[in-house]
Design an enzyme around this catalytic site. Structure first.
Site, PDB file in Angstrom:
ATOM      1  N   GLU A   1       0.794  -1.244   0.000  1.00  0.00           N
ATOM      2  CA  GLU A   1       0.000   0.000   0.000  1.00  0.00           C
ATOM      3  C   GLU A   1       0.820   1.285   0.000  1.00  0.00           C
ATOM      4  OE1 GLU A   1      -2.846  -0.311   3.181  1.00  0.00           O
ATOM      5  OE2 GLU A   1      -3.956  -1.878   2.146  1.00  0.00           O
TER       6      GLU A   1
ATOM      7  N   GLU B   1      -5.615  -8.732   0.466  1.00  0.00           N
ATOM      8  CA  GLU B   1      -6.245  -8.430   1.755  1.00  0.00           C
ATOM      9  C   GLU B   1      -7.714  -8.092   1.547  1.00  0.00           C
ATOM     10  OE1 GLU B   1      -4.598  -5.342   4.323  1.00  0.00           O
ATOM     11  OE2 GLU B   1      -2.577  -6.019   3.819  1.00  0.00           O
TER      12      GLU B   1
HETATM   13  C1  BGC Z   1      -3.088  -2.866   5.816  1.00  0.00           C
HETATM   14  C2  BGC Z   1      -3.138  -3.751   7.034  1.00  0.00           C
HETATM   15  C3  BGC Z   1      -4.264  -3.281   7.941  1.00  0.00           C
HETATM   16  C4  BGC Z   1      -5.560  -3.463   7.187  1.00  0.00           C
HETATM   17  C5  BGC Z   1      -6.813  -3.134   7.975  1.00  0.00           C
HETATM   18  C6  BGC Z   1      -4.436  -2.517   5.249  1.00  0.00           C
HETATM   19  O1  BGC Z   1      -4.433  -1.173   4.948  1.00  0.00           O
HETATM   20  O2  BGC Z   1      -2.254  -3.430   4.847  1.00  0.00           O
HETATM   21  O3  BGC Z   1      -1.898  -3.715   7.660  1.00  0.00           O
HETATM   22  O4  BGC Z   1      -4.282  -3.927   9.154  1.00  0.00           O
HETATM   23  O5  BGC Z   1      -5.535  -2.623   6.057  1.00  0.00           O
HETATM   24  O6  BGC Z   1      -6.925  -1.788   8.229  1.00  0.00           O
END
Ligand code: BGC
Length: 465
Positions: free
Chosen positions: A201, A381
């Site tokens: 990110e 993610e």
């Molecule tokens: C990040 C994680 C974070 C997740 C939830 C992402 O922006 O890569 O490290 O915990 O979002 O907020």
């Protein structure tokens, strides 16, 4: 008619016409969920199911830019992290990785994305820590022995203090340090690790660290934000090409991980809300995608952010695109508010514990948007902060349905990683946000599979082929 009157009329006309054009050009997709059966999903053979963590959030005992930031307060005396929390021992994943790999197996996924903590490998400049090197080697071996494929992130928001003191990614000459670290790590583990994420990110890291001040180093400097973003993207390109030319490079898959977050105008008839949200989309989303499409990084926000940069090699620097997706934001522009805007929420929308709502249509939109890069997409993610565990199941089912729909329409999505394996240190929010498939009791480090997570376990079981 005087020229001034003509200008005023033209301006008024535009502020009426442009929102109509934008409204149709950038629709905010909404599905009728009552008529959707979220169980009608289908994933291609070989689709990857995984889960993810990041070193600073789970390992514990870090000594890096974040642990420094956690000790400090902002100008107004408020702590940087909610209620002055610190990451401390986190989930003790460093000591408990064997137990945690067992938890990964129990969910039934075949891939685990985690990050290697640069500050543990290279605690002082140019000196590598043998114990840390052995540690990650053991983690990788243990994963492989358990038939779980390791996916390594080289930079997930945290780095050594010495690197931060040199100006971190705000200085292009510092990219060399990251390149050197990446080469080292690759030479150590690429015989066993075949999937690599360079930077997690870059948009979030630069905006939160240099524009909102919520991440280290806590700056509010718009022009530096763009500089950092450009340097992170450039770092990715350099790392990609260097590693591809190293031993094991050819057969390794290397990509970047980017969060897509759609910024939407709160009032779709307001030219101010439109211009504001379009500008944010331009800085946060499109500038990065355009860079990978054309080699040109261009940000134009007069008086605030301005940058043009070109690197031909960016066009050919992705074996996959790692897409992180959570939600979108509605913004109401206001000259007199902090950051010139107010976050707004529709009453009918379901809030997560984070300051955003469930918006599964958004992951579908993000996939379509990113598909224009023509490289395989991995959802690196996706997950929800839900301490009450009331909305986790719905969230999982809706988002995975949306991913499946995009695939059925031709999108080249090859994997999905749930964020996160277990509750962990959620950056500026501390331990209050519960993203874990497993609930962690931080008093005794016990992990327990949440009821809501069972929906994910079921989906993986049914769709792993
Ligand atoms: C990040 C994680 C974070 C997740 C939830 C992402 O922006 O890569 O490290 O915990 O979002 O907020």
């Amino acid at each position: 008619m005087s020229i001034i009157l003509v200008i005023i009329l033209a301006f008024l006309a535009l502020s009426l016409i442009l929102p109509i054009i934008f409204h149709f050009r950038y629709p905010e997709l909404r599905w009728n969920w009552n008529s959707i059966d979220t169980d009608t999903i289908n994933f291609p053979d070989g689709f990857i199911w995984g889960t993810a963590t990041a070193a600073h959030q789970v390992e514990g005992n870090c000594n890096n830019n974040w642990s420094e930031f956690e000790k400090k307060t902002q100008k107004d005396g408020e702590p940087n992290i909610k209620d002055g929390q610190v990451s401390g021992n986190a989930c003790e994943h460093w000591q408990r990785y064997i137990e945690d790999i067992e938890l990964i197996k129990r969910i039934g996924v075949s891939h685990y994305r985690f990050s290697i903590e640069w500050s543990k490998i290279e605690p002082t400049i140019g000196h590598y820590d043998i114990d840390a090197i052995d540690h990650y080697s053991n983690v990788i071996n243990h994963l492989l022995q358990n038939s779980i494929t390791p996916v390594v992130t080289l930079h997930h928001f945290s780095h050594p203090i010495w690197f931060e003191e040199k100006g971190g990614f705000s200085k292009s000459e510092n990219i060399d340090y990251f390149l050197r670290f990446s080469k080292k790590v690759f030479s150590l583990y690429s015989d066993r690790v075949k999937n690599w994420c360079t930077i997690n990110e870059p948009g979030v890291f630069s905006v939160q660290g240099y524009f909102t001040g919520m991440f280290p180093p806590g700056y509010k400097k718009p022009q530096l934000t763009v500089e950092v973003l450009k340097n992170l993207l450039e770092a990715h390109v350099q790392v990609y090409h260097t590693l591809k030319n190293q031993k094991n490079g050819e057969e390794s898959k290397i990509g970047i991980v980017k969060n897509i977050n759609q910024f939407e105008p709160w009032r779709r008839s307001s030219i101010r809300d439109w211009l504001f949200s379009l500008s944010l989309n331009h800085v946060f989303n499109s500038s990065t995608l355009n860079f990978f499409k054309t080699g040109k990084f261009k940000i134009r926000l007069p008086g605030l952010m301005w940058k043009t940069y070109y690197n031909e090699r960016a066009k050919d620097s992705l074996d996959f695109f790692g897409l992180n997706y959570y939600s979108h934001n509605h913004l109401k522009f206001s000259l007199f508010k902090k950051d010139f805007s107010v976050l707004k929420f529709h009453k009918k929308d379901v809030m997560t514990d984070m300051p955003y709502t469930i918006y599964a249509e958004g992951i579908y939109r993000a996939i379509k948007f990113v598909s224009s890069l023509n490289v395989p997409i991995i959802i690196t993610e996706n997950g929800v902060a839900d301490a009450s565990d009331k909305i986790r199941e719905t969230y999982i089912k809706k988002y995975i349905y949306a991913v499946s729909k995009a695939i059925s329409e031709g999108a080249n999505v090859v994997g999905y990683y749930y964020w996160s394996l277990m509750d962990n240190f959620e950056w500026a929010f501390g331990y209050d946000m519960k993203f874990g498939l497993y609930e962690v009791d931080f008093n005794n480090q016990e992990r327990k599979l949440r009821d809501g997570s069972k929906a994910f376990v079921e989906i993986v079981k049914k769709n792993e082929k």
